[in-house]
Design an enzyme around this catalytic site. Structure first.
Site, PDB file in Angstrom:
ATOM      1  N   LYS A 123      28.313   1.763  44.753  1.00 31.51           N
ATOM      2  CA  LYS A 123      27.839   3.096  45.101  1.00 31.51           C
ATOM      3  C   LYS A 123      28.127   3.456  46.553  1.00 31.51           C
ATOM      4  O   LYS A 123      27.875   2.666  47.453  1.00 31.51           O
ATOM      5  CB  LYS A 123      26.332   3.165  44.849  1.00 31.51           C
ATOM      6  CG  LYS A 123      25.757   4.546  44.848  1.00 31.51           C
ATOM      7  CD  LYS A 123      24.383   4.516  44.187  1.00 31.51           C
ATOM      8  CE  LYS A 123      23.797   5.878  43.998  1.00 31.51           C
ATOM      9  NZ  LYS A 123      24.563   6.757  43.136  1.00 31.51           N
ATOM     10  N   SER A 167      25.696  -2.374  51.609  1.00 32.14           N
ATOM     11  CA  SER A 167      26.800  -3.315  51.367  1.00 32.14           C
ATOM     12  C   SER A 167      28.108  -2.585  51.094  1.00 32.14           C
ATOM     13  O   SER A 167      29.174  -3.013  51.562  1.00 32.14           O
ATOM     14  CB  SER A 167      26.473  -4.246  50.198  1.00 32.14           C
ATOM     15  OG  SER A 167      25.442  -5.124  50.555  1.00 32.14           O
ATOM     16  N   CYS A 168      28.040  -1.503  50.342  1.00 35.65           N
ATOM     17  CA  CYS A 168      29.262  -0.746  50.027  1.00 35.65           C
ATOM     18  C   CYS A 168      29.826  -0.081  51.279  1.00 35.65           C
ATOM     19  O   CYS A 168      31.045  -0.019  51.461  1.00 35.65           O
ATOM     20  CB  CYS A 168      28.984   0.284  48.935  1.00 35.65           C
ATOM     21  SG  CYS A 168      28.564  -0.490  47.351  1.00 35.65           S
ATOM     22  N   THR A 169      28.942   0.388  52.154  1.00 38.16           N
ATOM     23  CA  THR A 169      29.380   0.978  53.412  1.00 38.16           C
ATOM     24  C   THR A 169      30.033  -0.082  54.287  1.00 38.16           C
ATOM     25  O   THR A 169      31.103   0.147  54.867  1.00 38.16           O
ATOM     26  CB  THR A 169      28.205   1.643  54.142  1.00 38.16           C
ATOM     27  OG1 THR A 169      27.705   2.702  53.321  1.00 38.16           O
ATOM     28  CG2 THR A 169      28.628   2.192  55.499  1.00 38.16           C
ATOM     29  N   ALA A 194      33.497  -0.886  52.865  1.00 41.37           N
ATOM     30  CA  ALA A 194      34.448   0.203  53.130  1.00 41.37           C
ATOM     31  C   ALA A 194      34.858   0.220  54.599  1.00 41.37           C
ATOM     32  O   ALA A 194      36.041   0.389  54.922  1.00 41.37           O
ATOM     33  CB  ALA A 194      33.831   1.542  52.728  1.00 41.37           C
TER      34      ALA A 194
END
Length: 154
Positions: free
Chosen positions: A39, A44-46, A49
Site C-alpha cells: 500500500k 514500510s512501503c514508503t 519506494a
C-alpha cells in the site's frame, strides 16, 4: 501460481503513473525489476519506494527499469509519487490479477484478522523476458542493496 527461475515471466498490461498502459513485453531488451508492495503511504512501503528512488540512477545505468505494483488506484499512486519524488513507474493492479499471476496475492494475518493482500515480493526479469531472481516475503532493510548486487552480477 509458482514461477520458476529461467521461465518466461507472465506478460501483463496495467495502467501506469505515466498515463499510459504498460506491458511487461514493452521492456524487452532491458532488465525489469518488478516490486509488488501492499500500500502507498505506509511506513514500510514508503521506505522501500524511497530506497529504490535513492538507487534509481544506479539501476538505470545497468539497463534496469524499476516498476512498482500495488492494488492502489492511480490517484493514490500520483500522490505517492509527488510526495516522495519517485522517478520510476508505478502500476495499478486494482483487481489484483497480476499479483495473482505472480503468486503474491495471498492470505495474510494482522492482529488476529485474516485477509487477502499483496505479500511484498520482487522479481528480476532479464532482457529476454525470463525470470532471473525472485525475492519473496521481502524485508525492506537491505533489500535494495541485495537487488542491486544481483543486477550487477549479471
Amino acid at each position: 501460481m509458482t514461477l520458476t527461475e529461467g521461465s518466461l515471466a507472465p506478460d501483463f498490461e496495467l495502467p501506469s503513473s505515466t498515463g499510459e498502459t504498460v506491458k511487461l513485453s514493452d521492456y524487452r531488451g532491458q532488465r525489469v525489476l518488478i516490486y509488488f508492495y501492499p500500500k502507498d503511504m505506509t511506513s514500510s512501503c514508503t521506505q522501500q519506494a524511497c530506497d529504490f528512488r535513492d538507487r534509481h540512477e544506479e539501476f538505470k545505468g545497468l539497463n534496469t527499469v524499476i516498476l512498482g505494483i500495488s492494488t492502489d488506484p492511480m490517484s493514490r499512486h500520483d500522490k505517492f509519487i509527488a510526495k516522495y519524488g519517485l522517478p520510476f513507474t508505478l502500476l495499478s493492479d486494482e483487481e489484483h490479477q497480476v499479483a495473482e499471476q505472480y503468486g503474491v496475492w495471498q492470505l495474510k494475518k494482522l492482529y488476529g484478522k485474516e485477509y487477502m493482500g499483496i505479500v511484498r515480493s520482487t522479481f528480476l526479469i532479464n532482457e529476454e523476458g525470463k525470470l532471473v531472481k525472485e525475492w519473496s516475503k521481502v524485508r525492506v532493510k537491505g533489500h535494495i542493496e541485495s537487488a542491486l548486487e544481483t543486477v550487477k552480477s549479471l
